[in-house]
Design a protein around this motif. Structure first.
Motif, short mmCIF file in Angstrom:
data_model
loop_
_atom_site.label_atom_id
_atom_site.label_comp_id
_atom_site.label_asym_id
_atom_site.label_seq_id
_atom_site.Cartn_x
_atom_site.Cartn_y
_atom_site.Cartn_z
N ILE A 1 -37.90 -17.82 2.08
CA ILE A 1 -38.64 -16.57 2.29
C ILE A 1 -39.89 -16.82 3.11
CG2 ILE A 1 -39.95 -14.76 1.14
CD1 ILE A 1 -37.94 -14.97 -1.19
N ASP A 2 -40.64 -17.87 2.77
CA ASP A 2 -41.87 -18.19 3.50
C ASP A 2 -41.58 -18.52 4.96
OD1 ASP A 2 -43.41 -17.77 1.27
OD2 ASP A 2 -43.59 -19.90 0.75
N ALA A 3 -40.53 -19.32 5.17
CA ALA A 3 -40.18 -19.71 6.54
C ALA A 3 -39.74 -18.49 7.36
CB ALA A 3 -39.06 -20.75 6.52
N GLN A 4 -38.98 -17.63 6.73
CA GLN A 4 -38.51 -16.45 7.44
C GLN A 4 -39.65 -15.50 7.78
OE1 GLN A 4 -35.49 -17.88 8.36
NE2 GLN A 4 -35.25 -15.69 8.70
N GLU A 5 -40.58 -15.35 6.86
CA GLU A 5 -41.71 -14.47 7.13
C GLU A 5 -42.48 -14.94 8.36
OE1 GLU A 5 -44.80 -11.57 5.05
OE2 GLU A 5 -43.63 -12.93 3.81
N SER A 6 -42.63 -16.25 8.49
CA SER A 6 -43.32 -16.81 9.65
C SER A 6 -42.53 -16.55 10.93
CB SER A 6 -43.53 -18.31 9.45
OG SER A 6 -44.12 -18.90 10.59
N LEU B 1 -34.06 -10.51 15.68
CA LEU B 1 -34.89 -9.88 14.65
C LEU B 1 -34.09 -9.45 13.42
CD1 LEU B 1 -37.48 -8.77 13.52
CD2 LEU B 1 -37.24 -6.76 15.00
N GLN B 2 -33.00 -8.72 13.63
CA GLN B 2 -32.22 -8.27 12.48
C GLN B 2 -31.63 -9.46 11.72
OE1 GLN B 2 -29.11 -5.43 13.31
NE2 GLN B 2 -28.69 -5.08 11.15
N ALA B 3 -31.15 -10.45 12.45
CA ALA B 3 -30.56 -11.61 11.79
C ALA B 3 -31.59 -12.35 10.94
CB ALA B 3 -29.97 -12.55 12.85
N GLU B 4 -32.80 -12.50 11.46
CA GLU B 4 -33.85 -13.18 10.69
C GLU B 4 -34.26 -12.35 9.47
OE1 GLU B 4 -34.48 -16.13 11.19
OE2 GLU B 4 -34.38 -16.62 13.32
N LEU B 5 -34.29 -11.03 9.62
CA LEU B 5 -34.60 -10.17 8.49
C LEU B 5 -33.55 -10.29 7.39
CD1 LEU B 5 -35.87 -6.96 10.34
CD2 LEU B 5 -37.18 -8.28 8.66
N TYR C 1 -32.06 -11.72 1.96
CA TYR C 1 -30.98 -12.29 1.14
C TYR C 1 -31.01 -13.82 1.21
CZ TYR C 1 -29.37 -7.47 1.57
OH TYR C 1 -29.30 -6.10 1.56
N PRO C 2 -32.13 -14.44 0.84
CA PRO C 2 -32.26 -15.90 0.96
C PRO C 2 -31.26 -16.66 0.10
CG PRO C 2 -34.03 -15.01 -0.38
CD PRO C 2 -33.33 -13.83 0.23
N GLN C 3 -30.85 -16.06 -1.02
CA GLN C 3 -29.94 -16.75 -1.92
C GLN C 3 -28.58 -17.01 -1.28
OE1 GLN C 3 -31.08 -13.67 -2.27
NE2 GLN C 3 -29.34 -12.29 -2.46
N ARG C 4 -28.28 -16.28 -0.22
CA ARG C 4 -27.00 -16.49 0.47
C ARG C 4 -27.04 -17.69 1.41
NH1 ARG C 4 -25.74 -10.27 2.55
NH2 ARG C 4 -25.66 -9.27 0.48
N HIS C 5 -28.23 -18.27 1.57
CA HIS C 5 -28.40 -19.33 2.55
C HIS C 5 -28.80 -20.67 1.93
CE1 HIS C 5 -28.01 -16.41 5.84
NE2 HIS C 5 -28.61 -15.60 5.02
N THR C 6 -28.54 -20.78 0.65
CA THR C 6 -28.79 -22.05 -0.04
C THR C 6 -27.92 -22.12 -1.29
OG1 THR C 6 -30.47 -23.46 -1.08
CG2 THR C 6 -30.73 -21.08 -1.33
N THR C 7 -27.61 -23.31 -1.70
CA THR C 7 -26.89 -23.51 -2.96
C THR C 7 -27.85 -23.94 -4.06
OG1 THR C 7 -26.39 -25.80 -2.32
CG2 THR C 7 -24.72 -24.10 -1.82
N GLU C 8 -29.14 -24.04 -3.72
CA GLU C 8 -30.16 -24.44 -4.67
C GLU C 8 -31.18 -23.31 -4.83
OE1 GLU C 8 -30.44 -27.11 -6.50
OE2 GLU C 8 -28.80 -28.30 -5.68
N ALA C 9 -31.23 -22.69 -5.99
CA ALA C 9 -32.13 -21.56 -6.23
C ALA C 9 -33.59 -21.94 -5.98
CB ALA C 9 -31.96 -21.06 -7.66
#
Length: 212
Positions: free
Chosen positions: A128-133, A104-108, A113-121
């Motif tokens: 964000i949408d995927a994580q919310e699901s 749970l904490q890791a997914e939150l 901080y989605p920008q830390r998990h992609t090199t493409e803005a």
């Protein structure tokens, strides 16, 4: 006396709950996260990860919120905040602590901080949408687990409950927040009445009106 380096509504919240529940002698030391004080040389000497919280216990520093919570519970066995060695519930305690921290904490963290998990803005909204699901599915699981249960582990409150309350606070602005689930909502509203949670929320500036 314990010293807890904290920032309001940060990962230090769970250890703060535990210290209050224990009625421990402790001092809060604010780390100015807005000015990145957690990256200062002085703080890094205590916690090389440059993250909050850090607990000072008898001159030595402990970091990582779940580790601090478990350490405090073990140091105060009469509190029953962790089942004792030999109690079968102890395995379930660690099961749920690992799930809360590693899942749970890791997914939150990815959600916030989605920008830390992609090199493409351009990918950020999709993350964000995927994580919310994913997070909603986790809360569905917890909601089912808490049906007919007052606490996550056993018949008394444990560190797991305080940790889950902290994570639920973080998730309160999701499209399907924790309070929208029947059993999880009942559980959180009851926890919100505990003196330790009320006092910490007053100190950290969090209103509990939604939990009434």
């Amino acid at each position: 006396m314990y010293q807890l380096y904290f920032y309001p509504l940060n990962a230090s919240m769970a250890p703060h709950f535990v210290l209050e529940e224990l009625n421990a002698d402790f001092e809060l030391i604010m780390v100015d996260r807005k000015n990145k004080e957690q990256k200062s040389a002085g703080y890094l000497a205590l916690n090389p990860t440059g993250r909050i919280p850090t607990l000072i216990d008898d001159g030595f520093a402990i970091f990582e919120s779940p580790a601090i919570c478990i350490h405090l519970a073990e140091a105060h066995p009469s509190s029953n905040l962790i089942p004792p060695i030999g109690d079968k519930k102890r395995a379930f305690f660690f099961q749920w602590m690992m799930y809360l921290t590693n899942t749970l904490q890791a997914e939150l963290m990815v959600y916030f901080y989605p920008q830390r998990h992609t090199t493409e803005a351009k990918n950020v909204p999709n993350i964000i949408d995927a994580q919310e699901s994913r997070i909603t599915d986790i809360f569905k699981l917890l909601d089912h687990e808490l049906e007919n249960k007052e606490f996550l582990v056993g018949e008394t409150i444990s560190v797991c409950d305080y940790f889950l309350f902290m994570l639920a606070v973080w998730a309160d602005e999701l499209k399907t927040p924790p309070l929208s689930f029947t059993h999880l909502s009942q559980y959180l509203r009851k926890l919100a009445q505990r003196k330790a949670i009320v006092k910490v929320c007053q100190t950290e500036g969090l209103s509990l009106l939604d939990y009434q």
